[in-house]
Motif scaffolding. Sequence first.
Motif, PDB file in Angstrom:
ATOM      1  N   LEU A  22       0.811  -1.216   0.000  1.00  0.00           N
ATOM      2  CA  LEU A  22       0.000   0.000   0.000  1.00  0.00           C
ATOM      3  C   LEU A  22       0.848   1.271   0.000  1.00  0.00           C
ATOM      4  O   LEU A  22       0.385   2.334  -0.396  1.00  0.00           O
ATOM      5  CB  LEU A  22      -0.929   0.024   1.217  1.00  0.00           C
ATOM      6  CG  LEU A  22      -2.101  -0.944   1.190  1.00  0.00           C
ATOM      7  CD1 LEU A  22      -2.827  -0.931   2.523  1.00  0.00           C
ATOM      8  CD2 LEU A  22      -3.067  -0.591   0.062  1.00  0.00           C
ATOM      9  N   SER A  23       2.084   1.165   0.454  1.00  0.00           N
ATOM     10  CA  SER A  23       2.931   2.366   0.603  1.00  0.00           C
ATOM     11  C   SER A  23       3.070   3.169  -0.688  1.00  0.00           C
ATOM     12  O   SER A  23       2.912   4.392  -0.689  1.00  0.00           O
ATOM     13  CB  SER A  23       4.314   1.960   1.128  1.00  0.00           C
ATOM     14  OG  SER A  23       4.195   1.453   2.433  1.00  0.00           O
ATOM     15  N   PRO A  24       3.366   2.539  -1.827  1.00  0.00           N
ATOM     16  CA  PRO A  24       3.463   3.331  -3.074  1.00  0.00           C
ATOM     17  C   PRO A  24       2.150   4.024  -3.445  1.00  0.00           C
ATOM     18  O   PRO A  24       2.152   5.137  -3.948  1.00  0.00           O
ATOM     19  CB  PRO A  24       3.856   2.292  -4.122  1.00  0.00           C
ATOM     20  CG  PRO A  24       4.441   1.172  -3.357  1.00  0.00           C
ATOM     21  CD  PRO A  24       3.702   1.117  -2.047  1.00  0.00           C
ATOM     22  N   ILE A  25       1.031   3.343  -3.174  1.00  0.00           N
ATOM     23  CA  ILE A  25      -0.275   3.927  -3.512  1.00  0.00           C
ATOM     24  C   ILE A  25      -0.554   5.153  -2.654  1.00  0.00           C
ATOM     25  O   ILE A  25      -0.971   6.209  -3.133  1.00  0.00           O
ATOM     26  CB  ILE A  25      -1.389   2.879  -3.334  1.00  0.00           C
ATOM     27  CG1 ILE A  25      -1.171   1.693  -4.286  1.00  0.00           C
ATOM     28  CG2 ILE A  25      -2.759   3.502  -3.562  1.00  0.00           C
ATOM     29  CD1 ILE A  25      -2.134   0.552  -4.090  1.00  0.00           C
ATOM     30  N   VAL A  26      -0.310   5.001  -1.336  1.00  0.00           N
ATOM     31  CA  VAL A  26      -0.524   6.135  -0.412  1.00  0.00           C
ATOM     32  C   VAL A  26       0.383   7.294  -0.775  1.00  0.00           C
ATOM     33  O   VAL A  26      -0.014   8.459  -0.782  1.00  0.00           O
ATOM     34  CB  VAL A  26      -0.286   5.685   1.045  1.00  0.00           C
ATOM     35  CG1 VAL A  26      -0.324   6.880   1.991  1.00  0.00           C
ATOM     36  CG2 VAL A  26      -1.326   4.648   1.455  1.00  0.00           C
ATOM     37  N   GLY A  27       1.630   6.984  -1.102  1.00  0.00           N
ATOM     38  CA  GLY A  27       2.569   8.036  -1.494  1.00  0.00           C
ATOM     39  C   GLY A  27       2.115   8.777  -2.736  1.00  0.00           C
ATOM     40  O   GLY A  27       2.191  10.008  -2.814  1.00  0.00           O
ATOM     41  N   SER A  28       1.613   8.017  -3.708  1.00  0.00           N
ATOM     42  CA  SER A  28       1.116   8.649  -4.939  1.00  0.00           C
ATOM     43  C   SER A  28      -0.071   9.556  -4.667  1.00  0.00           C
ATOM     44  O   SER A  28      -0.181  10.651  -5.213  1.00  0.00           O
ATOM     45  CB  SER A  28       0.718   7.575  -5.958  1.00  0.00           C
ATOM     46  OG  SER A  28       1.826   6.784  -6.312  1.00  0.00           O
ATOM     47  N   LEU A  29      -0.993   9.073  -3.791  1.00  0.00           N
ATOM     48  CA  LEU A  29      -2.161   9.886  -3.453  1.00  0.00           C
ATOM     49  C   LEU A  29      -1.761  11.169  -2.738  1.00  0.00           C
ATOM     50  O   LEU A  29      -2.299  12.250  -2.997  1.00  0.00           O
ATOM     51  CB  LEU A  29      -3.130   9.081  -2.573  1.00  0.00           C
ATOM     52  CG  LEU A  29      -3.889   7.949  -3.277  1.00  0.00           C
ATOM     53  CD1 LEU A  29      -4.681   7.129  -2.270  1.00  0.00           C
ATOM     54  CD2 LEU A  29      -4.834   8.514  -4.343  1.00  0.00           C
ATOM     55  N   LEU A  30      -0.796  11.061  -1.813  1.00  0.00           N
ATOM     56  CA  LEU A  30      -0.322  12.256  -1.097  1.00  0.00           C
ATOM     57  C   LEU A  30       0.339  13.239  -2.058  1.00  0.00           C
ATOM     58  O   LEU A  30       0.151  14.460  -1.953  1.00  0.00           O
ATOM     59  CB  LEU A  30       0.664  11.850   0.004  1.00  0.00           C
ATOM     60  CG  LEU A  30       0.065  11.165   1.233  1.00  0.00           C
ATOM     61  CD1 LEU A  30       1.158  10.681   2.173  1.00  0.00           C
ATOM     62  CD2 LEU A  30      -0.869  12.126   1.982  1.00  0.00           C
ATOM     63  N   LEU A  31       1.127  12.717  -2.981  1.00  0.00           N
ATOM     64  CA  LEU A  31       1.784  13.578  -3.968  1.00  0.00           C
ATOM     65  C   LEU A  31       0.758  14.292  -4.844  1.00  0.00           C
ATOM     66  O   LEU A  31       0.869  15.490  -5.129  1.00  0.00           O
ATOM     67  CB  LEU A  31       2.726  12.733  -4.833  1.00  0.00           C
ATOM     68  CG  LEU A  31       3.586  13.501  -5.863  1.00  0.00           C
ATOM     69  CD1 LEU A  31       4.477  14.506  -5.150  1.00  0.00           C
ATOM     70  CD2 LEU A  31       4.415  12.532  -6.678  1.00  0.00           C
ATOM     71  N   LEU A  32      -0.285  13.525  -5.258  1.00  0.00           N
ATOM     72  CA  LEU A  32      -1.346  14.109  -6.080  1.00  0.00           C
ATOM     73  C   LEU A  32      -2.104  15.196  -5.319  1.00  0.00           C
ATOM     74  O   LEU A  32      -2.428  16.257  -5.858  1.00  0.00           O
ATOM     75  CB  LEU A  32      -2.309  13.011  -6.527  1.00  0.00           C
ATOM     76  CG  LEU A  32      -3.360  13.385  -7.568  1.00  0.00           C
ATOM     77  CD1 LEU A  32      -2.693  13.852  -8.859  1.00  0.00           C
ATOM     78  CD2 LEU A  32      -4.281  12.207  -7.847  1.00  0.00           C
ATOM     79  N   LEU A  33      -2.353  14.938  -4.009  1.00  0.00           N
ATOM     80  CA  LEU A  33      -3.043  15.928  -3.170  1.00  0.00           C
ATOM     81  C   LEU A  33      -2.228  17.204  -3.037  1.00  0.00           C
ATOM     82  O   LEU A  33      -2.757  18.314  -3.112  1.00  0.00           O
ATOM     83  CB  LEU A  33      -3.304  15.315  -1.784  1.00  0.00           C
ATOM     84  CG  LEU A  33      -4.033  16.198  -0.777  1.00  0.00           C
ATOM     85  CD1 LEU A  33      -5.429  16.557  -1.294  1.00  0.00           C
ATOM     86  CD2 LEU A  33      -4.142  15.497   0.571  1.00  0.00           C
ATOM     87  N   MET A  34      -0.903  17.047  -2.893  1.00  0.00           N
ATOM     88  CA  MET A  34      -0.025  18.216  -2.791  1.00  0.00           C
ATOM     89  C   MET A  34      -0.042  19.037  -4.074  1.00  0.00           C
ATOM     90  O   MET A  34      -0.029  20.263  -4.041  1.00  0.00           O
ATOM     91  CB  MET A  34       1.402  17.765  -2.469  1.00  0.00           C
ATOM     92  CG  MET A  34       1.579  17.229  -1.050  1.00  0.00           C
ATOM     93  SD  MET A  34       3.241  16.568  -0.769  1.00  0.00           S
ATOM     94  CE  MET A  34       4.209  18.059  -0.979  1.00  0.00           C
TER      95      MET A  34
END
Length: 227
Positions: A22-34
């Motif tokens: 899940l870590s890559p997915i969460v990281g991608s979502l956080l990056l997209l939110l930023m």
Amino acid sequence: MKEWGSFRHRNLYFLKSSPEGLSPIVGSLLLLLMVFVLAGAIASSINLSGSRTNFQYPMARITLESCEGGLYGVGPDSERARLEENQFVLMHEGGDPLPLDSVSIKIFGYGNSYQGIPGNGGSPLSGELSVFYRDLGSGGKNSTCYVVHNSATLEDGLWDVGERLVLCGQDSAVAAVESSVKVGVDGNYNTSDNYGFKAGTEITLNVVDSKGRNVIAKRKAIVKLAD
């Protein structure tokens, strides 16, 4: 038991490995939110900057060079002045050019005006005088006073640096035309829209941006008896 052990082993492996997957997915979502947050902040900044530009108040340094006058038709002869002798000379000394159609002037003090036609059955009104120039264009003004005095300033529709503006007690339009100069005495605006200020008294003059409703300049002066 072997089957239970195998089942337990598979579930433990799943629980252990899930966070790593899940870590890559969460990281991608956080990056997209930023990215969305930054884009929104930049858009807001641009909009606010544009708003300030569009609604920026005009700024100008206006001085009152002279202030002369006297009451018309009332009081001792030594204190009287003709309407056209009540004159205020304003000078634009710096800042923004002022569009004549969006600048107004208000003058307050003690003076007089008339109901009816001065010298032809009109009756004088004396008291707290309020003079309002709705705009500084030639419309609704006396062509032989306001327009003649301010022909150079009126030419391009702007009150530019170095130009004078002359106001006088006879600036209101003739009776057949709606005047853009309004005069009241003690709150009574049923007047001929002409004015005279008593010599020796103080007047307050405000130059106002009609669109932004902010005061561009505020000046006070003592009225000198016209020569």
